[in-house]
Design a protein around this motif. Structure first.
Motif, PDB file in Angstrom:
ATOM      1  N   THR A 235       0.837  -1.190   0.000  1.00 21.40           N
ATOM      2  CA  THR A 235       0.000   0.000   0.000  1.00 21.40           C
ATOM      3  C   THR A 235       0.874   1.243   0.000  1.00 21.40           C
ATOM      4  O   THR A 235       2.052   1.191   0.400  1.00 21.40           O
ATOM      5  N   GLU A 236       0.303   2.369  -0.434  1.00 28.13           N
ATOM      6  CA  GLU A 236       0.999   3.640  -0.346  1.00 28.13           C
ATOM      7  C   GLU A 236       0.747   4.323   0.992  1.00 28.13           C
ATOM      8  O   GLU A 236       1.385   5.324   1.316  1.00 28.13           O
ATOM      9  N   LEU A 237      -0.178   3.799   1.779  1.00 29.04           N
ATOM     10  CA  LEU A 237      -0.419   4.326   3.112  1.00 29.04           C
ATOM     11  C   LEU A 237       0.789   4.041   4.005  1.00 29.04           C
ATOM     12  O   LEU A 237       1.491   3.055   3.798  1.00 29.04           O
ATOM     13  N   PRO A 238       1.043   4.888   4.992  1.00 24.48           N
ATOM     14  CA  PRO A 238       2.166   4.644   5.900  1.00 24.48           C
ATOM     15  C   PRO A 238       1.865   3.545   6.911  1.00 24.48           C
ATOM     16  O   PRO A 238       1.644   3.785   8.098  1.00 24.48           O
ATOM     17  N   CYS A 239       1.815   2.316   6.396  1.00 23.73           N
ATOM     18  CA  CYS A 239       1.679   1.122   7.231  1.00 23.73           C
ATOM     19  C   CYS A 239       3.045   0.447   7.299  1.00 23.73           C
ATOM     20  O   CYS A 239       3.810   0.497   6.325  1.00 23.73           O
ATOM     21  N   TYR A 240       3.330  -0.207   8.397  1.00 24.02           N
ATOM     22  CA  TYR A 240       4.668  -0.754   8.588  1.00 24.02           C
ATOM     23  C   TYR A 240       4.585  -2.212   9.021  1.00 24.02           C
ATOM     24  O   TYR A 240       3.722  -2.596   9.800  1.00 24.02           O
TER      25      TYR A 240
END
Length: 324
Positions: A274-279
């Motif tokens: 994803t491009e979301l800031p998930c880690y």
């Protein structure tokens, strides 16, 4: 003759193909689940580290907090007298990764709710890292409450308030009352495979859908507990996108008043899905069994509600009484 080699199941191969672009990463990921590595023991210091402490400590990662140590594989911290005295809490380094997002919060945090708190590691991390004036540790599953209270008591977090309530009850009784809400959500537990545990059905679509729906329900309630300008941390210990990136995308669409918080210290762990800031922390990095995490901040303006002290007084579980 040696032990027979394990072959990856079709569901595991399918998951690896979804998670990784390269054959090397797919193979390493499956290897970590089929032949679990031995991870370095990790401790969270809940009391000041004694000056005579002499265990071999591994070099810290750039984002690793000073009150967490990774130890040499030969160390058995749970057998040391300091453990029984409450000097530290033993946990998987993946849990440290998941909750390390709290170190990126610039504001002082005075009120915290850990909605899925047992066995207590993330509550204790929050207690040490943020030193909140009020820490509510909620656990829905009654049989897990005892170990939660035992760990809080042993490590000295006697000012924590322990509850055994459905999140919907908390929303009804004391909404918009916390600057920070933690949701370490119940999940399919796929990372337990990297610890050598059997997790039947953890790749099945029914299991994934059931957990994703439960996670969404918990998050929907959690959103209503967060004050304006407050934070919500979502984490799991599973790999399936249905329980991770897809749940986060659903939440942001459902609750547009929340925005994700990028964390530059964890940029190397950005989810590739994803491009979301998930880690993510993967099991084949040899750091821990695996974790997913996303931090969100509420940006709209709403009246901060006072905590329902009467409700807490009536329903909090006494630390001493519950652990006798």
């Amino acid at each position: 003759m040696g032990a027979p080699s394990k072959e990856p199941s079709k569901p595991l191969v399918k998951l690896a193909n979804r998670l990784f672009d390269t054959e090397r990463d797919r193979a390493d990921f499956m290897q970590a689940l089929l032949h679990p590595p031995v991870f370095a023991p990790t401790i969270l210091w809940t009391q000041p580290k004694p000056p005579e402490f002499s265990w071999e400590v591994l070099p810290p990662l750039p984002w690793q907090p000073a009150f967490v140590d990774r130890l040499a594989h030969t160390v058995r911290p749970g057998q040391h007298p300091l453990h029984d005295k409450g000097y530290f809490y033993c946990l998987d380094f993946s849990s440290v990764f998941a909750v390390s997002a709290l170190l990126s919060i610039p504001e002082a945090i005075e009120s915290v709710i850990d909605l899925c708190a047992a066995p207590g590691g993330k509550s204790l991390f929050t207690w040490v890292a943020l030193k909140p004036k009020r820490l509510l540790c909620n656990e829905v599953v009654r049989k897990r409450v005892r170990i939660l209270i035992s760990n809080l008591k042993r490590c000295g977090a006697m000012d924590a308030i322990v509850l055994n309530q459905d999140p919907a009850v908390l929303v009804e009784q004391t909404p918009n009352c916390a600057q920070l809400v933690l949701v370490d959500a119940p999940c399919s537990g796929q990372s337990l495979l990297a610890k050598g545990q059997a997790v039947p059905g953890c790749f099945h679509k029914v299991t994934l859908n059931r957990n994703a729906n439960r996670q969404k329900r918990i998050l929907a309630n959690a959103a209503q507990l967060v004050q304006s300008s407050g934070y919500l941390l979502y984490s799991t210990c599973t790999y399936a996108p249905e329980e991770n990136e897809q749940v986060c995308a659903w939440f942001l669409k459902k609750f547009p008043q929340f925005v994700p918080v990028p964390m530059s210290p964890l940029s190397l762990h950005q989810s590739p899905l994803t491009e979301l800031p998930c880690y993510r922390l993967w099991p084949h990095t040899d750091l821990g069994a695996g974790a997913f995490m996303m931090l969100l901040k509420r940006q709209d303006r709403d009246e901060v509600q006072p905590v329902n002290e009467v409700f807490l007084t009536q329903h909090q579980l006494v630390l001493y009484a519950e652990t006798r």
